[in-house]
Design an enzyme around this catalytic site. Structure first.
Site: not given
Ligand SMILES: NC(=O)c1ccc[n+]([C@@H]2O[C@H](COP(=O)([O-])OP(=O)(O)OC[C@H]3O[C@@H](n4cnc5c(N)ncnc54)[C@H](O)[C@@H]3O)[C@@H](O)[C@H]2O)c1
Length: 316
Positions: A147
């Site tokens: 990842y």
């Molecule tokens: N939550 C954390 O602690 C954290 C930490 C570091 C980075 N991030 C980054 O922040 C962002 C949001 O994370 P999150 O925790 O809200 O995740 P999440 O999985 O809740 O949200 C991601 C959303 O993207 C959508 N998605 C995925 N692939 C897709 C595609 N091909 N087309 C359209 N939609 C798509 C999913 O359906 C989902 O609703 C991500 O990029 C994640 O890598 C999150």
């Protein structure tokens, strides 16, 4: 009127971001394919506060199979959050989904943004790009999970498209928690292992792993500031960390104290790809964006717990 495009709008962070942008009077266009990696019904409910707004529209589509150039207008801002997050699921055959939803999707977003003259792309990167280098004086991009590699590749794509004139800002989020946290993440699992029911928390390792925890509203605040800051394209990524370092064991005690319950735990071996510690270096973020995380771990956990209790009681 230009719009704020939020990819991953139905997810944990994307739904909070969409809500806040609407509060600020923005026209918000959400894109999300409701990826069944976790329950799409949870994503429906994440969006319940915004779908009634006339300033919100939603494309329920996979970014890889849609024509983004039909949606984007010059002057729009893209908040690119759509991804396959989660370190553990990126091992083995799971890496295909990381490559698809992180690397390929991000390249498609950057390409379309360049074509359409988008004002800025704010890209959600991750502390996972640092791997185990968090405690080094000079932190470096050295991921230790597939990842993390996928997010590092996205950052390199950002450099490449910046070179072609696209304004891209990368935000390295550090362990985000709060209401609607993804069901695979630790705080959500801990509260579920405390609430009545049969769910048990899989404790990987001995609980000494430390994280910099960041409340979701502080993440949203930094993200919106990054979109609106006056600077020329900033190539240095922003660490977005809550200024709170706690071990998993400390968080477990706090969850027991807040809930008044004893956690149901299943001990498991340490997991590959999980660094022992993550530490954000936020001076640059604070100075450049005039931002500082303001939520204490106790405050944030209380808000998280209240919303989880509410959603459990409304679903029973
Ligand atoms: N939550 C954390 O602690 C954290 C930490 C570091 C980075 N991030 C980054 O922040 C962002 C949001 O994370 P999150 O925790 O809200 O995740 P999440 O999985 O809740 O949200 C991601 C959303 O993207 C959508 N998605 C995925 N692939 C897709 C595609 N091909 N087309 C359209 N939609 C798509 C999913 O359906 C989902 O609703 C991500 O990029 C994640 O890598 C999150």
């Amino acid at each position: 009127m230009s719009s704020s495009i939020v990819t991953g709008a139905a997810g944990f962070i994307g739904s909070h971001l969409s809500e806040q942008l609407l509060k600020l009077g923005e026209n918000v266009v959400g894109i999300d394919n409701f990826d069944p990696w976790y329950n799409p019904k949870t994503k429906e409910s994440n969006l319940s506060a915004v779908t009634t707004s006339e300033s919100f529209s939603l494309f329920r589509e996979n970014i890889l199979s849609m024509d983004l150039t039909e949606i984007l207008e010059p002057g729009d801002v893209i908040y690119h959050l759509a991804a396959r997050p989660g370190v553990q699921d990126s091992w083995g055959s799971g890496f295909a989904a990381s490559v698809e939803n992180n690397v390929l999707v991000t390249q498609k977003v950057f390409e379309a943004a360049l074509t359409c003259g988008v004002r800025r792309v704010v890209f959600a990167s991750s502390s996972s790009v640092y791997g185990a280098s968090a405690t080094n004086e000079m932190k470096s991009v050295a991921p230790i999970s597939p990842y993390g590699v996928s997010k590092a590749a996205c950052e390199q794509l950002a450099d490449v498209y910046r070179g072609r004139g696209l304004d891209i800002v990368a935000m390295r989020y550090f362990t985000v928690y709060g209401p609607r946290q993804r069901p695979d993440m630790a705080m959500n699992r801990l509260f579920r292992a405390a609430l009545p029911g049969s769910f048990r928390f899989p404790l990987r390792g001995n609980g000494s792993q430390r994280r910099e925890f960041t409340f979701v509203k502080d993440i949203v605040d930094a993200t919106i500031r990054a979109a609106n800051s006056n600077l020329e394209s900033v190539s240095e990524p922003f660490d977005v960390g809550g200024g709170i370092s706690a071990s998993l064991g400390e968080v477990m005690s706090l969850v027991e104290e807040i809930t008044g319950m004893t956690l149901r735990i299943d001990p498991e071996p340490s997991a590959a790809g999980d660094p022992l510690i993550t530490v954000a270096t936020t001076e640059f973020t604070e100075k450049t964006l005039n931002w500082k995380a303001t939520t204490s771990l106790r405050e944030g956990l209380l808000e998280h717990y209240d919303s989880l209790r509410e959603s459990v009681s409304s679903s029973t």
